[in-house]
Motif scaffolding. Structure first.
Motif, mmCIF file in Angstrom:
data_model
loop_
_atom_site.group_PDB
_atom_site.id
_atom_site.type_symbol
_atom_site.label_atom_id
_atom_site.label_comp_id
_atom_site.label_asym_id
_atom_site.label_seq_id
_atom_site.Cartn_x
_atom_site.Cartn_y
_atom_site.Cartn_z
ATOM 1 N N PRO A 106 -4.341 3.649 -4.389
ATOM 2 C CA PRO A 106 -5.761 3.350 -4.891
ATOM 3 C C PRO A 106 -6.040 4.063 -6.062
ATOM 4 C CG PRO A 106 -5.867 4.033 -2.485
ATOM 5 C CD PRO A 106 -4.535 4.370 -2.995
ATOM 6 N N ILE A 107 -6.691 3.048 -7.093
ATOM 7 C CA ILE A 107 -7.167 3.748 -8.070
ATOM 8 C C ILE A 107 -8.424 4.541 -8.030
ATOM 9 C CG2 ILE A 107 -8.119 3.316 -10.360
ATOM 10 C CD1 ILE A 107 -6.105 0.738 -10.562
ATOM 11 N N GLY A 108 -8.349 5.877 -8.165
ATOM 12 C CA GLY A 108 -9.813 6.802 -8.194
ATOM 13 C C GLY A 108 -10.047 6.762 -6.756
ATOM 14 N N GLY A 109 -9.228 6.464 -5.694
ATOM 15 C CA GLY A 109 -9.381 6.765 -4.373
ATOM 16 C C GLY A 109 -10.174 5.723 -3.727
ATOM 17 N N VAL A 110 -10.609 4.569 -4.620
ATOM 18 C CA VAL A 110 -11.744 3.535 -4.045
ATOM 19 C C VAL A 110 -11.221 2.068 -4.292
ATOM 20 C CG1 VAL A 110 -13.902 2.489 -4.308
ATOM 21 C CG2 VAL A 110 -13.496 4.784 -4.485
ATOM 22 N N ARG A 157 0.948 -1.253 0.024
ATOM 23 C CA ARG A 157 -0.099 0.104 0.003
ATOM 24 C C ARG A 157 0.911 1.391 0.079
ATOM 25 N NH1 ARG A 157 -4.321 -2.437 3.943
ATOM 26 N NH2 ARG A 157 -5.695 -2.901 2.329
ATOM 27 N N ARG A 158 2.039 1.130 0.462
ATOM 28 C CA ARG A 158 2.797 2.286 0.432
ATOM 29 C C ARG A 158 3.419 2.724 -0.879
ATOM 30 N NH1 ARG A 158 7.420 0.101 4.143
ATOM 31 N NH2 ARG A 158 5.722 -0.976 5.612
ATOM 32 N N PHE A 159 3.530 1.620 -1.753
ATOM 33 C CA PHE A 159 3.865 1.950 -3.201
ATOM 34 C C PHE A 159 2.718 1.957 -4.230
ATOM 35 C CE2 PHE A 159 7.091 -0.275 -0.804
ATOM 36 C CZ PHE A 159 8.286 0.639 -0.984
ATOM 37 N N ILE A 160 1.561 1.484 -4.048
ATOM 38 C CA ILE A 160 0.334 1.210 -4.845
ATOM 39 C C ILE A 160 -0.787 2.183 -4.361
ATOM 40 C CG2 ILE A 160 -0.722 -0.221 -6.144
ATOM 41 C CD1 ILE A 160 1.010 -2.550 -5.673
#
Length: 92
Positions: free
Chosen positions: A58-62, A53-56
């Motif tokens: 969320p797409i569109g915040g969701v 999660r540090r590097f990726i």
């Protein structure tokens, strides 16, 4: 003995992958992560997923893709360990 270790690595990777999938599925239900099972899975799975999660983002915040990437990474790690084990056993 070597076959046992080889199979054990694959089994642990599969079980942990299923735990990640279960944790993701719990996010679809309201308040499911606050249940005993949700908290237990969170303690087991969240430290590993948080690395990704540090590097990726969320797409569109969701849409969080970090669980998918973490499962792929887990499979590659397991295959790598199995390959190293196989190499060491064939060499020795």
């Amino acid at each position: 003995m070597e076959l046992f270790i080889y199979g054990f690595i694959g089994t642990v990777a599969n079980v942990y992958s299923y735990l990640i999938i279960g944790y993701v599925l719990l996010s679809w239900f309201p308040n499911a992560r606050e249940s005993f099972v949700g908290q237990l899975l969170g303690r087991v799975v969240e430290p590993y997923i948080s690395i990704f999660r540090r590097f990726i983002p969320p797409i569109g915040g969701v849409l969080d893709l970090s669980p998918i990437v973490s499962i792929f990474a887990l499979k590659f790690i397991a295959l790598g360990l199995q390959s190293v084990l196989e190499f060491l056993l064939l060499r020795g």
